[in-house]
Every structure is written in structure tokens, then in C-alpha cells.
Scaffold this motif. Sequence first.
Motif, PDB file in Angstrom:
ATOM      1  N   GLU A   1       0.953  -1.356   0.061  1.00 46.22           N
ATOM      2  CA  GLU A   1      -0.114   0.090  -0.109  1.00 46.22           C
ATOM      3  C   GLU A   1       0.943   1.151  -0.144  1.00 46.22           C
ATOM      4  O   GLU A   1       1.971   1.176   0.926  1.00 46.22           O
ATOM      5  CB  GLU A   1      -0.679  -0.068   1.223  1.00 46.22           C
TER       6      GLU A   1
ATOM      7  N   GLU B   1       0.013  13.574   3.792  1.00 49.04           N
ATOM      8  CA  GLU B   1      -0.152  15.210   3.569  1.00 49.04           C
ATOM      9  C   GLU B   1       1.198  15.749   4.462  1.00 49.04           C
ATOM     10  O   GLU B   1       1.267  17.044   4.146  1.00 49.04           O
ATOM     11  CB  GLU B   1      -1.316  15.581   4.212  1.00 49.04           C
TER      12      GLU B   1
ATOM     13  N   SER C   1       3.418  12.992   9.378  1.00 52.31           N
ATOM     14  CA  SER C   1       2.597  12.010   9.514  1.00 52.31           C
ATOM     15  C   SER C   1       3.032  10.929   8.409  1.00 52.31           C
ATOM     16  O   SER C   1       2.625   9.580   8.805  1.00 52.31           O
ATOM     17  CB  SER C   1       0.999  12.563   8.487  1.00 52.31           C
TER      18      SER C   1
ATOM     19  N   SER D   1       4.612   8.868  11.045  1.00 51.83           N
ATOM     20  CA  SER D   1       3.739   8.376  11.871  1.00 51.83           C
ATOM     21  C   SER D   1       2.916   7.320  11.577  1.00 51.83           C
ATOM     22  O   SER D   1       2.526   6.343  12.198  1.00 51.83           O
ATOM     23  CB  SER D   1       2.718   9.415  12.412  1.00 51.83           C
ATOM     24  N   ALA D   2       2.377   7.227  10.114  1.00 49.71           N
ATOM     25  CA  ALA D   2       1.681   6.157   9.481  1.00 49.71           C
ATOM     26  C   ALA D   2       2.622   4.786   9.852  1.00 49.71           C
ATOM     27  O   ALA D   2       2.074   3.799   9.883  1.00 49.71           O
ATOM     28  CB  ALA D   2       1.299   6.648   8.037  1.00 49.71           C
TER      29      ALA D   2
ATOM     30  N   GLY E   1       2.047   2.899  12.882  1.00 49.49           N
ATOM     31  CA  GLY E   1       1.169   1.956  12.842  1.00 49.49           C
ATOM     32  C   GLY E   1       1.350   0.771  12.096  1.00 49.49           C
ATOM     33  O   GLY E   1       1.015  -0.516  12.266  1.00 49.49           O
ATOM     34  N   ALA E   2       1.852   1.005  10.870  1.00 54.27           N
ATOM     35  CA  ALA E   2       2.099  -0.040   9.753  1.00 54.27           C
ATOM     36  C   ALA E   2       2.955  -1.034  10.379  1.00 54.27           C
ATOM     37  O   ALA E   2       2.808  -2.146  10.440  1.00 54.27           O
ATOM     38  CB  ALA E   2       2.425   0.614   8.391  1.00 54.27           C
TER      39      ALA E   2
ATOM     40  N   ASN F   1      10.519   8.420  18.200  1.00 52.03           N
ATOM     41  CA  ASN F   1       9.186   7.585  18.863  1.00 52.03           C
ATOM     42  C   ASN F   1       9.434   6.044  18.121  1.00 52.03           C
ATOM     43  O   ASN F   1       9.525   5.206  18.748  1.00 52.03           O
ATOM     44  CB  ASN F   1       7.713   8.135  18.344  1.00 52.03           C
TER      45      ASN F   1
ATOM     46  N   PHE G   1       0.609  -1.325  22.705  1.00 52.86           N
ATOM     47  CA  PHE G   1       2.059  -0.731  22.319  1.00 52.86           C
ATOM     48  C   PHE G   1       2.039   0.678  22.750  1.00 52.86           C
ATOM     49  O   PHE G   1       1.178   1.267  22.588  1.00 52.86           O
ATOM     50  CB  PHE G   1       2.042  -0.922  20.714  1.00 52.86           C
TER      51      PHE G   1
ATOM     52  N   ILE H   1      -2.500   0.690  20.702  1.00 51.09           N
ATOM     53  CA  ILE H   1      -1.256   1.309  20.370  1.00 51.09           C
ATOM     54  C   ILE H   1      -1.394   3.132  20.674  1.00 51.09           C
ATOM     55  O   ILE H   1      -2.459   3.559  20.249  1.00 51.09           O
ATOM     56  CB  ILE H   1      -0.627   1.275  19.116  1.00 51.09           C
ATOM     57  N   HIS H   2      -0.222   3.582  21.193  1.00 50.31           N
ATOM     58  CA  HIS H   2       0.047   4.813  21.478  1.00 50.31           C
ATOM     59  C   HIS H   2       1.430   5.117  20.776  1.00 50.31           C
ATOM     60  O   HIS H   2       2.184   4.663  20.957  1.00 50.31           O
ATOM     61  CB  HIS H   2      -0.161   5.316  22.671  1.00 50.31           C
ATOM     62  N   SER H   3       1.172   6.345  20.027  1.00 51.94           N
ATOM     63  CA  SER H   3       2.511   6.754  19.668  1.00 51.94           C
ATOM     64  C   SER H   3       2.863   8.172  19.986  1.00 51.94           C
ATOM     65  O   SER H   3       3.796   8.360  21.014  1.00 51.94           O
ATOM     66  CB  SER H   3       2.560   6.743  17.894  1.00 51.94           C
ATOM     67  N   LEU H   4       2.145   9.264  19.531  1.00 52.63           N
ATOM     68  CA  LEU H   4       2.468  10.483  20.079  1.00 52.63           C
ATOM     69  C   LEU H   4       1.344  11.320  20.332  1.00 52.63           C
ATOM     70  O   LEU H   4       0.088  10.724  20.211  1.00 52.63           O
ATOM     71  CB  LEU H   4       3.370  11.323  19.048  1.00 52.63           C
TER      72      LEU H   4
ATOM     73  N   GLU I   1      -0.048  13.949  18.485  1.00 57.33           N
ATOM     74  CA  GLU I   1      -0.730  14.424  17.264  1.00 57.33           C
ATOM     75  C   GLU I   1      -0.928  13.636  16.260  1.00 57.33           C
ATOM     76  O   GLU I   1      -0.866  14.114  15.143  1.00 57.33           O
ATOM     77  CB  GLU I   1      -0.304  15.811  16.990  1.00 57.33           C
ATOM     78  N   ASN I   2      -0.542  12.330  16.348  1.00 61.47           N
ATOM     79  CA  ASN I   2      -0.706  11.431  15.138  1.00 61.47           C
ATOM     80  C   ASN I   2      -1.651  10.320  15.268  1.00 61.47           C
ATOM     81  O   ASN I   2      -1.397   9.514  14.477  1.00 61.47           O
ATOM     82  CB  ASN I   2       1.034  11.159  14.911  1.00 61.47           C
TER      83      ASN I   2
ATOM     84  N   SER J   1      -2.886   9.525  11.643  1.00 58.24           N
ATOM     85  CA  SER J   1      -1.835   8.923  10.692  1.00 58.24           C
ATOM     86  C   SER J   1      -1.447   7.501  11.122  1.00 58.24           C
ATOM     87  O   SER J   1      -1.173   6.729  10.320  1.00 58.24           O
ATOM     88  CB  SER J   1      -0.674   9.691  10.947  1.00 58.24           C
ATOM     89  N   VAL J   2      -1.443   7.220  12.480  1.00 56.58           N
ATOM     90  CA  VAL J   2      -1.117   5.856  12.852  1.00 56.58           C
ATOM     91  C   VAL J   2      -2.150   5.061  12.407  1.00 56.58           C
ATOM     92  O   VAL J   2      -2.014   3.798  12.162  1.00 56.58           O
ATOM     93  CB  VAL J   2      -0.704   5.841  14.364  1.00 56.58           C
TER      94      VAL J   2
ATOM     95  N   ALA K   1      -4.225   5.215  10.173  1.00 51.95           N
ATOM     96  CA  ALA K   1      -4.155   5.019   8.624  1.00 51.95           C
ATOM     97  C   ALA K   1      -3.132   3.909   8.143  1.00 51.95           C
ATOM     98  O   ALA K   1      -3.138   3.066   7.409  1.00 51.95           O
ATOM     99  CB  ALA K   1      -3.884   6.368   7.935  1.00 51.95           C
ATOM    100  N   GLY K   2      -1.921   4.223   8.962  1.00 52.22           N
ATOM    101  CA  GLY K   2      -0.888   3.228   8.803  1.00 52.22           C
ATOM    102  C   GLY K   2      -1.260   1.768   9.032  1.00 52.22           C
ATOM    103  O   GLY K   2      -0.988   0.717   8.381  1.00 52.22           O
ATOM    104  N   ILE K   3      -2.051   1.569  10.040  1.00 49.59           N
ATOM    105  CA  ILE K   3      -2.322   0.109  10.410  1.00 49.59           C
ATOM    106  C   ILE K   3      -3.415  -0.126   9.471  1.00 49.59           C
ATOM    107  O   ILE K   3      -3.275  -1.473   9.109  1.00 49.59           O
ATOM    108  CB  ILE K   3      -3.171   0.345  11.802  1.00 49.59           C
TER     109      ILE K   3
ATOM    110  N   SER L   1      -3.740   0.577   6.124  1.00 43.33           N
ATOM    111  CA  SER L   1      -2.747   0.212   5.103  1.00 43.33           C
ATOM    112  C   SER L   1      -2.126  -1.150   5.348  1.00 43.33           C
ATOM    113  O   SER L   1      -1.975  -1.817   4.234  1.00 43.33           O
ATOM    114  CB  SER L   1      -1.892   1.262   4.830  1.00 43.33           C
TER     115      SER L   1
ATOM    116  N   GLY M   1      -2.979  15.683  10.479  1.00 42.61           N
ATOM    117  CA  GLY M   1      -3.022  14.077  10.291  1.00 42.61           C
ATOM    118  C   GLY M   1      -4.493  13.589  10.073  1.00 42.61           C
ATOM    119  O   GLY M   1      -4.824  12.778   9.091  1.00 42.61           O
TER     120      GLY M   1
END
Lengths: 433, 290
Positions: free
Chosen positions: A90, A95, A99, A102-103, A106-107, A132, A246, B57-60, B62-63, B66-67, B69-71, B73, B102
Motif C-alpha cells: 500500500e 499530507e 504523518s 507516523s503512519a 502504525g504499519a 518515537n 504498544f 497503540i499509542h505513539s505521540l 498529534e498523530n 496517521s497511525v 491510517a498506517g495500521i 494500510s 493528520g
Amino acid sequence: MLFLIMITVKDAVSALMNAPKMQSRWCWRRNDMTDNPMEKMSVVEGSYATAHAVKICRPNVISAYPITPQTHIVEDLSQFIADGEIDNCEFITIESEFSALSALVGASAAGARTYSSTSSQGLELMHEVVFNVSGMRLPTVMTVVNRAVSAPISIWNDHQDSISQRDTGWIQLYAENSQEISDLTPLAYKVAEDKDVMLPAMVCMDGFILSHVFEPVVLLEQDLTDKYLPPYRPEHILDTKNPKTFGSFADPSVYTEFRYMQQMGMDIALKKIEKAADEFARIFGRDHGGLIDTYRADDAEILLMAMGSVVGTIKDVIDEARSDGIKVGLLKIRSFRPFPVEAVRKTLADAAVILVLDKNISIGLNEGSLCTEVKSCLYNTDNNTPVMGFMLGHGGRDIPKGTIHRIIGKGQQVVKSGIKVENEFVDLRGDLI
Amino acid sequence: MSRLAPGHRGCPGCCDAMAANFVLEAAGDDIIVVSPTGCLEVMTTPYPESAWEVPWIHSLFENTASVAAGIESALKALGRKGNTKIIGLAGDGATMDIGTLGLSGAFERGHDITYVCIDNEAYMNTGVQRSGGTPYDASTTTSPVGKESFGNRTQKKNMPAIMAAHGAPYVTTTSISYPKDMMRKVKKAVDIEGPCYIHAHAPCSTGWRFESSRTVEIGKLAVETALWPLYEIEYSEITGVKKIKNKKPVEEYLKAQGRFKHLFTKEGGEKEIVKIQEIADWNVKHYGLE
């Protein structure tokens, strides 16, 4: 659009390979391995070599912002996606750089092999996420096209951007040429994803000098790369059938150990990078060195140290100086993080003077970061060799051979009469100051 | 069984815990939750403990979007997406202020995520600083009452309207004081493919300064005074509105909270209350609440 030009005409490559001036550029191999077969080489832009290498590494999620400033890597990857050339992948046309990375948090946590690329301002915007990703032990790989940071605004090359991320817990590898940037990409994944390392990796290439320049490159073969780089199978993922948490918060009773374990990962990465480089050489027949590489360093009295594309120019100058009887050699740093302290100490053992070239400055210390690392390596050892730092190439200022010759000349003076100046800016324009 | 385990460190009467419970109850097990830095993260995940019975999950700060969206994807790329829903659970500051970039990007690109803003109208985790969600005249530590101040000088940012402007399939407001309404909307959102936004009003006893036993009551007053209208928007069109049967004057909501206390003690407070009533009246007219 300036787009891929693949010249596979044997004669064109042959002409480049046989040109006497180019010879030294192609003599990087430690073990004097056979030259690349010319019919396998393509003349491609550095950005294309990078994008192609990423494609061959089979990423699952690519998230990248194409600007700040722009390179062709993201465009080339977009084309691969548009042409259906990357399976199970993917591409998030996101943007912002903030981000973008950041994405990938998650991925990557969801179990994907992830990739991004960025440059100067974009990397600075990412900064919070950069920390991070490493703290969460997510093995993302990101190409950093090295460029100066604002102000003043500049789109040209230096290393201030990636050096500013030095302490974020990312592996940092620096490429000398397009072949090396291509070959470092699967190596970065292999080391980053190693279960004993689990740290993200930046593969750094000089903006314009490498990213926008066409060079002959052996593009990575899919079958060999599959043999080299196994699929990413992380132990811990976001999985609805096996819920895990996480990114917990850590109070003072536990935080320190997270940092300590990141350093443990880096210590292990030192060995894994060497091992991965050896395996790469065995499978692909190309050897760019491991944590470091050297050029005519064995008997060198004057030892130059540098990272990135300037190494090519330095090798040419070393050949010229050697023909004038000057005993000069090179220690090239490939892995800036983890920093190869032992390898550097060993290589510097017999030099009479060490000259460190930095395309960055720690403003307020009046010293480039590589120079600082080298001094720190030698302190508390018996090696009291003078170390002189040269800050140059900022904001894309060209580093011609004459500049390197002059630096070697300064090294000769230090050998003769001792060190007078520890650090200096090179080729300053007096009329602007 | 609750999917947010008991024993977390939320305050008594905590709106975040209620919101999280309603979301988890409605959305089921096939979810992955993303939260930003904030009360919810701090109170549920002090290492090595976790209150989450679903992947989280926690990252930061402000995201979150975006996180998420990443998961989404990643699951698609790895062939694991199925019906799994990625849910963002974030506060007003993380949503309306620092995380807007984001969030906007994720909605514009159309990721299959549900984003829940738990709006307690200020940065409560760090000591009640104003956010873009803080209402007019609320006293916070960065919009304090003073000789020349009645508190926050701006109205709440209309975040649902901003999200609706992305053309999202589903945008809705709700309140933790209406669990059935909230759970119905969460269920509806997770069943829709594409980005859905739920803005849940969430009274915070610590920040708003009321007795912790009154969380639900205060939330109801916000709805009954028309200061927090409940409505649904599908593809930019309003498709559902919760009508108010016996609309109450805004004083009833304001006087119940310490953050608005000055409106009843400070000279000129009556005029300010009139302005706040005008906000409620505008809501009634704009959303057709009566």
C-alpha cells in the motif's frame, strides 16, 4: 519530468568503465572482487537506483511526502505502484513528513515492512516521530537525501539534516555512490529487522550529487535479494486475535532500561552490519566494506576521514598525492550509528595525522560531528595522534580536488610542526563575512 | 465482559473511561485502538500494566489518525484487513488543535477508520489549559478569569463541520451522557466502510469543577440547553437530529460548573450569559433542535 533513462548500451557503460579517471571510483572493493559485469549495468539516476532497491525489498507500506524538498524517489515508487510492480504493498500519498513517519509507526506495529524517504526540512519536521519509532523498536527503513537545512533556505547537499538526528536511536548508514545506496537498502532492512536489533535505519545519500546524478549501477536482482533478505516476521504485532499494548507510558522506575536496551540493540547492530555486509558480498559479488571502508590506508601517514559522496573525490586525490610520494589514505565511515569505535581505533593506530572532513557543524563547538566522534574514540587510548577537523561543502558548496589537496597540505604541516588549529571552515568567502 | 479492564487509574466519574467503555462495547472485538498521549493513555497503560483487552497503540500526541491510517494500510497490504476496524480514541486537544493535520489527511484519503473525539473541552491531563474545544467564557489555566477577562474569548471550533467538509460518509455528535445514542452511532460508524468521525461531548469533573457523581447529569444539561446539539451528517448532509423536548436556559448548565462560576459573581456576568444563550439559540435554529 526528468525521468529514468536506462541506457543498457554496452558501449556507453564500457566507455565509463574504461576511462582512466573513473578507475579509482570503481576501486572500492575491499577484497578486490571482480568488476561488475558490464551487461548487467544500467545508467540510472541515484533516486531511481534507490526506488528500485526499495521495490526489490518487497515493502508492504510506503508512506512518503514528496516535497521539502523533492526527490524523484517517491515519484519512481509511485510509478512502480501504478504499474503493479510491487505486490502486497500500500502506498500512502500522505499530507506531511510528520504523518508519513507516523503512519509507518502504525504499519510497522501491525507487522508490515515499511519505507519512507525524506530530506532536510522534512526530516526536521519528522523529528519527534524519529525518536518515537526507535523507542518503540520498529524497524522502519528510510532514505535520507542529505540536504542543508533552513535558514537560509537551500535545497543543496550537506549532512546537517541527518546529523541533527544523530541521537534518535536510528542506525545511520552513508552511501558513497548510487551503487552503494542501492546495496545498502536491503542491508538496512536485514540489520534493522534482526530480532536482536529491532531498530530503524536511515540510509543517507547526498542530495543532487547522488540523488539527481546518473551513474552506471547494477540494479538489485529479485532472486538474489530474496535469498539475502527474508520476509519480515516480527514477534509482536497488533493482532485482534492476540491483543497487545504498544506505546505504554513509563515512569522513572522503568524508563532508563528502555534507553539501555536501545543501546544494547546498537551494540548488536555493530556485529550484524559486518555480518550483513559479508553476506551481501558473498551473494551479490559486491563489497563496499562493513562498518567502515578504507582506501590505501595501510601505510598512510596522513589519514583522511569522511562520509558520503565526497569519498569518491578523496580517492581520486589520494591517487594523485600518492603519485607525488605523499603517504595518504582514507577511512570512510559507512555506519555513523552505531559508531564503529573499535574499527576506527584500529585503522587510526599508525597514522601521523588524522584529517576529518565534515559537511556539518555543531554550531557553538566549531566542529563537525564526525570529528567529535573521532576525538572521543581516541581519548583514553595510547593514540595521541593530532586530529584536525575541516568543515566544508555546506549548502552544496562544491568540494573540488584542489580543496582536498590543500587539506592534505595542512596535514603535512601538522606532521612537521604540530597542530595549531583544531578545526576550520574550508573555502570561506572573505567578501561575504 | 468489559474490554477496558477495571483497575485503571481514571478519576472517579471519569468521562474518558465511560467513553472508552461505550466505544469498546459497541465496536466489538475485531478492532485495533489508537490513542494519543493524554489522560486515557496515562491512566490505562502504566508500564507494565494495561487495561486494554483489545490491541492498542499509542505513539505521540498529534498523530492518532496517521497511525490509524498506517495500521489500516498494513492490514490491507498483508491481507489481514477483513472486517477489522481501526478506531482512534482521542481528546479534543489531540483532535481539534495539534492533530488536525493528520486527521484531515486521513479523512481526505478515505482510510477505513473510525475516529472518536472525546471532547472534555480543555487539556485536562496537564492541568486544564484551553484548547480549540473550550467553550466561550470557560475559565481555564490559560484562559483564566481576571480583572479584564471572563475566561475563554472564543467559541468552540466547529470540528464536526470541518470533518463533514471532507465528504466523509458519516460524521456525528454524541454525548457520554447518552450511552444508547453513543453506542448506536459507534456501531453505525464501524459498519460503514470509509472514514467516520464521532464527536462525543464528555464532562470532566476535574477540569470543569463539579462533583464527580454528576458527570452524566452535566452532560445531559449541555444537550438539554442546546449548547451541545446531537446530530448526524452523511456525505455532508444532516440526516438526523435529536430534538429537545423541554429546552432549559443555559444558566442551568453554567451554574453547575466551577469553570463558569464567575459569570454569576463577577460584574457584567449577566451580559455574558446572554451571549452564551445566543449560542444555544443559534444551535436550535441551525440544527432544528425544537
